[in-house]
Design an enzyme around this catalytic site. Structure first.
Site, mmCIF file in Angstrom:
data_model
loop_
_atom_site.group_PDB
_atom_site.id
_atom_site.type_symbol
_atom_site.label_atom_id
_atom_site.label_comp_id
_atom_site.label_asym_id
_atom_site.label_seq_id
_atom_site.Cartn_x
_atom_site.Cartn_y
_atom_site.Cartn_z
ATOM 1 N N PRO A 135 0.762 -1.246 0.000
ATOM 2 C CA PRO A 135 0.000 0.000 0.000
ATOM 3 C C PRO A 135 0.797 1.302 0.000
ATOM 4 C CG PRO A 135 0.008 -0.940 2.188
ATOM 5 C CD PRO A 135 0.718 -1.928 1.299
ATOM 6 N N CYS A 136 1.439 1.589 -1.114
ATOM 7 C CA CYS A 136 2.196 2.834 -1.229
ATOM 8 C C CYS A 136 1.281 4.057 -1.218
ATOM 9 C CB CYS A 136 3.073 2.811 -2.477
ATOM 10 S SG CYS A 136 2.196 2.451 -3.998
#
Length: 168
Positions: A135-136
């Site tokens: 989850p950047c």
């Protein structure tokens, strides 16, 4: 993102509420998830179209559940071995950001023992090969503002909204 020419890459293109998505897998696990027109997307020449590949099917199913709001987490096996040691450390740190949570590039750097490497952390986040699952999109500016996202800021904002995360 460059994959070894000696490693077979299996691919599947799907549609999502945020546009087309290319999924890639190796024999070790999910190795890529890129939105259409995403920055840093790899050259897919030579990839094997494999709509029935079990990891790709699992990733597609979990991604659909995520976008419907019913999937709370991803448990598809991952192959993050195609980055540098530093990139892999950053990507592993991204996996520890909980759904609905956010962090800053500076905090992420501190979490991997490199508090002064904010720019390098930002570059590694931008090169994350497995959007959404790693989850950047949960990384914000130091002041909580939306910052760059290889898939586009509109997508980043929609992902954060879907997760109920707050941002400036």
């Amino acid at each position: 993102m460059k994959f070894s020419k000696n490693v077979p890459i299996y691919a599947l293109h799907i549609n999502s509420v945020l546009g087309g998505v290319t999924l890639a897998a190796t024999d070790q696990g999910l190795a890529g998830l890129w939105f259409d027109e995403q920055q840093h997307a790899p050259d897919t020449t030579g990839w094997i179209e494999a709509p029935e590949h079990p990891v790709l099917r699992q990733a597609a199913t979990q991604l659909a559940s995520y976008f419907e709001g019913t999937g709370e987490h991803f448990d598809v096996p991952l192959d993050l071995s195609h980055g540098t040691e530093f990139q892999q450390a950053v990507w592993q740190a991204l996996l520890r950001i909980p759904r609905g949570g956010t962090t800053s590039y500076g905090r992420l750097g501190a979490d991997i023992g490199k508090p002064a490497a904010v720019r390098a952390v930002g570059a590694a986040v931008g090169r994350n090969p497995i959007s959404v699952v790693v989850p950047c999109h949960r990384v914000l500016g130091a002041d909580g503002s939306l910052t760059g996202y290889a898939g586009g800021l509109d997508r980043k904002m929609r992902l954060l909204q879907l997760e109920g995360a707050s941002h400036s």
